[in-house]
Each structure stands twice: as structure tokens, then as C-alpha cells.
Design an enzyme around this catalytic site. Structure first.
Site, mmCIF file in Angstrom:
data_model
loop_
_atom_site.group_PDB
_atom_site.id
_atom_site.type_symbol
_atom_site.label_atom_id
_atom_site.label_comp_id
_atom_site.label_asym_id
_atom_site.label_seq_id
_atom_site.Cartn_x
_atom_site.Cartn_y
_atom_site.Cartn_z
ATOM 1 N N GLY A 107 -7.553 -0.586 6.280
ATOM 2 C CA GLY A 107 -7.782 0.858 6.186
ATOM 3 C C GLY A 107 -6.514 1.510 5.672
ATOM 4 O O GLY A 107 -5.902 1.019 4.722
ATOM 5 N N THR A 108 -6.083 2.590 6.346
ATOM 6 C CA THR A 108 -4.906 3.317 5.888
ATOM 7 C C THR A 108 -3.658 2.440 5.918
ATOM 8 O O THR A 108 -2.941 2.319 4.916
ATOM 9 C CB THR A 108 -4.669 4.543 6.804
ATOM 10 N N GLY A 153 -3.449 -0.869 6.312
ATOM 11 C CA GLY A 153 -3.652 -2.070 5.510
ATOM 12 C C GLY A 153 -3.435 -1.809 4.027
ATOM 13 O O GLY A 153 -2.839 -2.628 3.310
ATOM 14 N N GLY A 212 1.802 6.883 9.520
ATOM 15 C CA GLY A 212 1.537 6.976 8.092
ATOM 16 C C GLY A 212 1.403 5.603 7.479
ATOM 17 O O GLY A 212 1.890 4.609 8.018
ATOM 18 N N GLY A 261 6.355 3.595 14.307
ATOM 19 C CA GLY A 261 6.086 3.336 12.885
ATOM 20 C C GLY A 261 7.167 2.548 12.186
ATOM 21 O O GLY A 261 7.443 1.400 12.549
ATOM 22 N N ALA A 279 13.178 -12.767 1.600
ATOM 23 C CA ALA A 279 12.549 -13.710 2.534
ATOM 24 C C ALA A 279 12.782 -15.160 2.122
ATOM 25 O O ALA A 279 12.698 -16.063 2.951
ATOM 26 C CB ALA A 279 11.052 -13.438 2.622
ATOM 27 N N ASP A 283 -1.087 7.748 24.065
ATOM 28 C CA ASP A 283 -0.487 6.974 22.972
ATOM 29 C C ASP A 283 1.010 6.763 23.222
ATOM 30 O O ASP A 283 1.527 5.651 23.089
ATOM 31 C CB ASP A 283 -0.712 7.721 21.646
ATOM 32 N N LYS A 340 3.320 3.145 23.988
ATOM 33 C CA LYS A 340 4.562 2.771 23.308
ATOM 34 C C LYS A 340 5.715 2.658 24.298
ATOM 35 O O LYS A 340 6.540 1.738 24.219
ATOM 36 C CB LYS A 340 4.878 3.793 22.215
#
Lengths: 453, 453
Positions: free
Chosen positions: A12-13, A15, A311, A134, A33, A201, A205
């Protein structure tokens, strides 16, 4: 080295952000990496929409189980959310020997013990940088950057929706309900904003951070959770006049332990609630939907980490950092990895016993009290007398000019009291006594105050 | 697992912190790292003093080479400082197959290429979290936490001495010389403060951050370095009136690259100088000896990291975090480790070619100019005309009331101009033209301005 093969559950957003950033920065990421990271399969109920996002670069499936059961996939990124299907899929991925990256704070705050134990037994990693704040690498800072420290406390603005609402309430002098509607219109709050505005929420966290800061099991059920729905513009204004801002903080604080005097309570305070914070602190100046976490360690002193807490691409930044960590350590001896909860599993068990999450009545902090009182001689003396009897000392008092209450003729006024540190249980008793006074005319407003010094 | 054996070269202020914190938090650290970390030998010319610090818990030697050559030692912590002996010892330790942890920013900013190459060939780690911003885990954030991002720029307050001086100059309205003396008296500035106040220390740190942010070799010799010695209280006051604070910033910024229009310069700006910063930015409110680094990534957006940039235990916090990282990965395949400069060595070489450090004349930023001019009609028109001819647009102008110059009868005034972004080379030319005007009565003050948005 062969690129590591990634499957995304629920594109979705976030992903989409993961897919876009991996594509845009693929060369830089590979150079960091030491190997490529490829999304080879994604799931979404609406397959056509998923196909629009990934084009021909990855398999698109409707059933996420097709990814979890695909033996060619090394890492599963869980972005479905919720606790039921996500839990099943994560446990199944672990059982299949896959590493897991998730942004799902609710899942880990509630079912973390089960999930981390399964992962430990199977020798796979479950990474969750994206679950807290985030794009801010706060999990890495706590688990690795501050590893030398005995963490004393942490306090964070870890929910962007409520920080946006509080910033707007202060800027515009508006009450909660009005600003919430505006936030929903602008997309800063969801249609059903309950989890954000009630502090749930943030508590998910804070629970995760408390576990990795102190090496205790995740215990969301023991967290104290209070949201911002009862805050009025008036209290924000009074706080301002006293040199404070009001922020919704997620707090985890060590009490007692080494050096504690005998009889003192030992354990962890774990709580989310609106807090007065001195206006001069950096964290008091974190505005809008931004996040910030303060961490106090015994060696490092005060540190702060700031950035976007939500975001598509900020969250993707954290998901990909986890993918790179796993890509790097994927074939290494599990003993070389950072433990899920920062401490070795046996230490987490024993810390969990030594450092219980304390009941809210045992919290020690200071308080802002606002009393609506009759404007009569002796009221302030009576109120402050009750505090004195309970051994609670006063830091500041603000008495507003009396204002006429329309249609009643009598005059009322606001008395604001800031206390010094005391036990929550003690102030609860005094508030009940104050509330019973005939001169106290409305429910007393109590907001906790954190100096964060 | 057997505790990892550590030798400390030069046990002074930071070394004492490392010893104390490892002792105080040994249990927590072992529970995190999965194995113990033991200081088994320390060196100091004054052996008696070293003995006072470590007691009987470690061997005390006068010659640091006795530690570097001791086959029982796994990790050498270099805290001697300077570039001569420290370089020899670090290279010898690497040649002997030991991992190295160092807080020596000068050594790595100048000799990093040689040292990292030697370490890479030998398959050992050289860790340097303590070299930049003390206890703030900024190296880890840049190398690992933000690994998904193409870093666009970073800007940091990375020297506590100069930030203390600038904070005091602003608070008290005093000039540089006066505050420096106070800072020396209070221990915030050294007896010979040159490296701090001339920006050299900040440039060492900015050089290291530029290398890991962009994957380029360390190139201290290409950094532009300007200190705070010429700043006056007057400019701090004018900046304030225009809504800015003045901070000494270390800046590294990517220019051009992907998406650059053809003909645009590609490379890295690497510079340390006083900068006007909007007062509303968090970093503008970092006061006293504290440090903070802002990092802008294309996915994550703006992030900020704040904490103590120096001192015994904050620096020790970073040294020990490096020790734990090494203890963890010590026996692992070197391919699993984070590369020294965040990117694989071959990528650093090729990035170094694609992204040269640009000459200062190619820098693009905006400017604060203060001109001491005769209070005559037409002066402002003349001055702004020169900017217009060069195609430099003006953001704001502040003209102070004229003041009489004692004994001369004539009147003078300050004109302050804020420009929009332009090339440093272009503003240099305009400043020379302005300076040649007969109505410009004193050397023009030019301070760069960063919006950090």
C-alpha cells in the site's frame, strides 16, 4: 553476491515507498550493502492496483500466503497491519525460516514476546525500525548507539497526528474538536482517529522502546494510556503563560534499581499522556506532524532524535535500513546479531522480573492542576492547605482575574497550581478532596508535567 | 564466550570515562553484547596516574607499543590524539591484526585513506563513532540508519567550544575576545583554542561525515575552513533582528548528480564557517556546548541528532558502542561488516571521481553582507545596483539609523543586505566592487546564510 529476495505482504502506501526508494537508490544501496536487494513478489487484495505499482518487476499475488510459502524468498516485509492475519503470517514466515521486517507496532507491542521467541528459536531476525517514529533510526540508536548506557528514561513525541493537532490548537487558540475536523480534512488524521487521539498508537511505540531500552518484555497491557481528547485551548494558553508547551509524550522511565535507597520502588514507568514540557526544551519546539524522541543515558547524558514519524518514504527509509541489516547478517552466525530486544533473551526474562512495569499510582512526576473556583476569600488557602497536608509542595500558582458567569451574577475564577514531584497515588487523593469542596465548581483538570532535564 | 580483550593507548579524560562506564555498566553491556568486554592493559607516560585510574584491574605500561604488540589483545583503543605517533600505532595495530577504535578525528580526516585501506586489506575494523559529535550516534545513523537514502546534505554544530562562545555572545551582547577569555576560565576553551575557534576541529568532523554520507574518500585538504574569530556582537544582533541566529556549521552538500541539468556542476560542497540559520529551526536553538547534526535524505526528509559532543563519559559512550559492535562481528566474515566509509571500497574510489569536492567559488548559498557606509543619498542604490548587475537578487535590506562618528562630524550607517542563492565566485566579485566604492568606509562583513529547509 546474489541479490537478497524480498516479498512484500500488503503493498500500500508504505510498500509503494519501499518499492520506489529501492528502485531509485538501488545503486547506492547495493554499494552500501555489498549486495542487491530485490522485491520479487508483492501481495494485495486488489491485484490490478499492485500491478500498477510494481509493473512487471515482481510477481503479484492476491494471497499473502503465496509469499510466505515461497521458498525462494529470504525476507518477508509485513505491511498488512492489524494483529490477526499479520500475526499468523509473521509466525508462518518465521517457521519457514524467513527473516521478517515489519512496521506493525501494534502486532509487536501485543504479541512481541511470542514472535521474538519464535524467531530466536528458529535463528531468524525480526526487524522493526519502521514501527517506531518512522524514518528516525531510534531503534538502532537505542539498541546499538547507546549500548554503553544504563538508560534512565526516554520521552517521545511519537504520534504525528496528535502533535499536529496540539500545534494547531496552540497556534490558533482553538479547541480539540475543531482542530480534529481540520486535521481530518487535511489528511493528518484518519476518518476513525481513535488509536491516535486516545494515545493507543503512541503507547504501542512507547512499549517497544521501553522493552529495548531496559531489556524487559513488551507489556502493552501494563502501559497507562491517556489521549488528548479532553484538552482545551484554555489549558494550552495557561501552560504557555507559565513557560510550558503541552505535548503528548510516550514515556518510559527507570525507577530505583542500582543505588536505590531501601524500600524505594524499583521498576519501569510506562505511560502515554499529555504533558507540560518547558518551552525552552528542543522537544517542546517540535511542531506539526514531526516526531522526536529524547533519551537520557547515564554516560551520554541527554540525546534527541528528530524526523518524520510517518509517510510513505520516511517509513520506507526505515524498512530498507532493516533489509540492509538483514542482507548483511543473513548468513552470519545468529550470535553476531543484535538481540531483538537489545538484551540477550535470558537477560530479558530476568530483567522482566527485576523491573516490573509499575502501576500508575506509583508514578512520580509533577502536576498542573486547574480548578474552577468561586471567587471568595480563603479558597486558595483551603486548596493549597490540602496539598500541604499531603506533603506535596507547590512550584507555582497562577490565579486568573475573576470573570462573571453569564446569567448567574456570581463570579468564578481559574486557579492553576504547578506542583513539585509527588506520587500519582498521593495527588489522586488530594484531587478527590479538592473536588469535594463546595467552592470548587467544575471537574478539576490535571495534566502531568515533565521537566525532561 | 571469552570476554574480548581491550588495550587503551593513552588513558586520560576519555580513557577514564571508558574504564568507568565499562565497570559501572558491565552487566548491562554484557547482556547486550552477548560477551564481556575487558580492559586488560592501558598506557600512559605517567604510569602512576594510570595506576590510580585502573587500580589492579589492568596492566599499566608506559610505552603504548607494548599494547599494540601484545598478542593477547583483540582491540586497541587509540586515545593519544595527534597525527604522528597515533598514526604509527594505529597502522601497527592493524598490521598485527587488531581492530581499532579511535576518537581521533584529525588522524582519520587526514590519514583516513591510508588507514582504512590497510584495515580493509587486513580484514580488521577501524571504528570511529567517538570522532564526530561525541556521544551522539551520528556515524551509525549515517552509515546504517539512513542507508536507504541518497543523502542530499548535512549540516552540524559539531564543535562545542565555538557553540558555547556564540551562545554567550548572543546572550550577553559581548564580542568574541571577551567571551573567549570567559570560556577559557570556565574550561570550555583550551589554553590554545586555535583548532576550535578557527574551525579546524569542525572541519575534521565534517570531512569524516562527508565521506560516509556520499561514499567519497576523506579529503580534509579540500575543505573550506573559516572560524568565528572575526564575528562581532553587532552582526549577531542584526541577524537576530532579521530572524536568524549565527552558528558555526560544518556542511557537506551534494550538488548536481542524478537529475542535474546539463552543464551544472556536480560534486560535493565541504565547508565550515559561521552561518545565519533561521531562528525557528531546531538547530538554531542548540545552545551552549551541545552538538547537533541535521541530515537531509531523499526518502527520510529532514532528521536531526542532538547531544553532548565532548566530555569524558559522552565520548566513552561512543567508544564502548564501537567496542560492542566489534565484539559482535569480530569473528564474523568481514563481508558482514559495515564498510568503513559506508560504501564498499571500490564504490568509494569511483564516487571520489564522480563527486569531487568543489572549490569554494563553486558553492551556491545565500549571504548576509554588512556595509559601513557614509550616510549620503544614493549609496544604497549604488550598492544594490552592483548586485543587480551581477544577477544576484536581494531577499531583505536593513538600514540602521545613522550614527555620528566621534570627532569627525560626518555620519555613518550600517546597511545589511540578505541575498538569495548565488555562486560564491559571483558574490566575491561584487564584494570587491562594493569595497572599492568611496562611500564604503570599512571592510565589508560577509556571513553565509543557510535556510536548512
Amino acid at each position: 553476491m546474489k541479490p537478497i529476495q524480498v516479498g512484500v505482504l500488503g503493498i500500500g502506501t508504505v510498500g509503494t515507498g519501499v518499492f520506489e526508494v529501492l528502485r531509485r537508490n538501488q545503486e547506492e544501496i547495493r554499494h552500501r550493502a555489498g549486495r542487491g536487494i530485490e522485491i520479487v513478489a508483492v501481495s494485495r487484495r486488489d491485484r490490478a492496483r499492485a500491478r500498477e505499482i510494481v509493473g512487471d518487476s515482481a510477481r503479484v499475488v492476491e494471497d499473502p500466503r503465496d509469499i510466505v510459502r515461497n521458498p525462494g524468498i529470504d525476507i518477508v516485509v509485513e505491511l498488512i497491519g492489524g494483529c490477526t492475519l499479520a500475526r499468523e503470517l509473521v509466525l508462518e514466515a518465521i517457521a519457514a525460516g524467513k527473516h521478517v521486517v515489519t512496521a506493525n507496532k501494534a502486532l509487536l507491542a501485543v504479541h512481541g514476546t511470542e514472535i521474538f521467541e519464535a524467531a530466536h528459536k528458529k535463528g531468524v531476525m525480526v526487524a522493526f525500525e519502521a514501527a517506531v517514529a518512522g524514518g528516525i533510526p531510534i531503534i538502532k540508536a537505542l539498541r546499538e548507539g547507546l549500548t554503553a548506557n544504563s538508560i534512565q528514561w526516554l520521552a517521545g513525541i511519537i504520534n504525528g497526528t496528535t502533535n499536529f493537532i496540539l500545534s494547531e490548537m496552540r497556534d490558533k487558540g482553538l479547541d480539540f474538536d475543531v482542530v480534529l475536523k481540520e486535521a481530518q480534512r487535511l489528511g493528518y488524521a484518519e476518518a476513525d482517529p481513535t488509536f491516535d487521539i486516545e494515545g493507543v498508537d503512541a503507547a504501542h511505540k512507547a512499549t517497544l522502546m521501553s522493552a529495548i531500552a531496559f531489556g524487559i518484555p513488551v507489556q502493552f497491557d501494563k502501559a497507562y494510556v491517556e489521549g488528548i481528547t479532553k484538552l482545551g485551548a484554555r489549558d494550552i494558553r495557561y501552560a504557555e503563560q507559565l513557560g510550558y508547551r503541552i505535548k503528548l509524550l510516550g514515556i518510559a522511565k527507570r525507577r530505583g534499581g542500582t543505588g536505590a535507597t531501601s524500600g524505594e520502588v524499583s521498576g519501569i514507568e510506562l505511560r502515554v499522556h499529555p504533558s507540560l514540557v518547558p518551552a525552552k526544551r528542543l522537544i517542546a519546539n517540535v511542531e506539526g506532524a514531526m516526531n522526536a524522541v529524547m533519551v537520557q543515558g547515564d554516560a551520554v547524558g541527554t540525546t534527541l532524535y528528530y524526523g518524520k514519524g510517518a509517510g510513505s518514504e520516511p517509513t520506507a527509509s526505515a524498512v530498507i535500513a532493516d533489509l540492509v541489516d538483514i542482507a548483511r547478517l543473513h548468513t552470519a552466525d545468529p550470535g553476531h546479531r543484535v538481540p531483538h530486544l537489545a538484551f540477550q533473551p535470558d537477560a530479558v526474562l530476568s530483567n522482566g522480573g527485576d523491573l516490573p512495569v509499575l502501576p500508575m499510582a506509583e508514578t512520580v512526576t509533577s502536576y498542573y492542576l486547574r480548578l474552577r473556583v468561586a471567587d471568595q476569600a480563603g479558597v486558595l488557602a483551603k486548596v493549597t492547605g490540602l496539598l500541604a497536608e499531603a506533603g506535596i509542595s507547590i512550584d507555582a500558582v497562577l490565579q486568573r482575574e475573576a470573570d462573571e458567569v453569564a446569567g448567574e451574577g456570581a463570579t468564578q475564577t481559574d486557579v492553576i497550581i504547578l506542583t513539585h514531584d509527588t506520587r500519582e497515588g498521593a495527588i489522586d487523593g488530594v484531587i478527590a478532596q479538592m473536588q469535594a469542596l463546595p467552592t470548587v465548581l467544575a471537574p478539576i483538570v490535571r495534566i502531568r508535567k515533565e521537566e525532561l532535564a
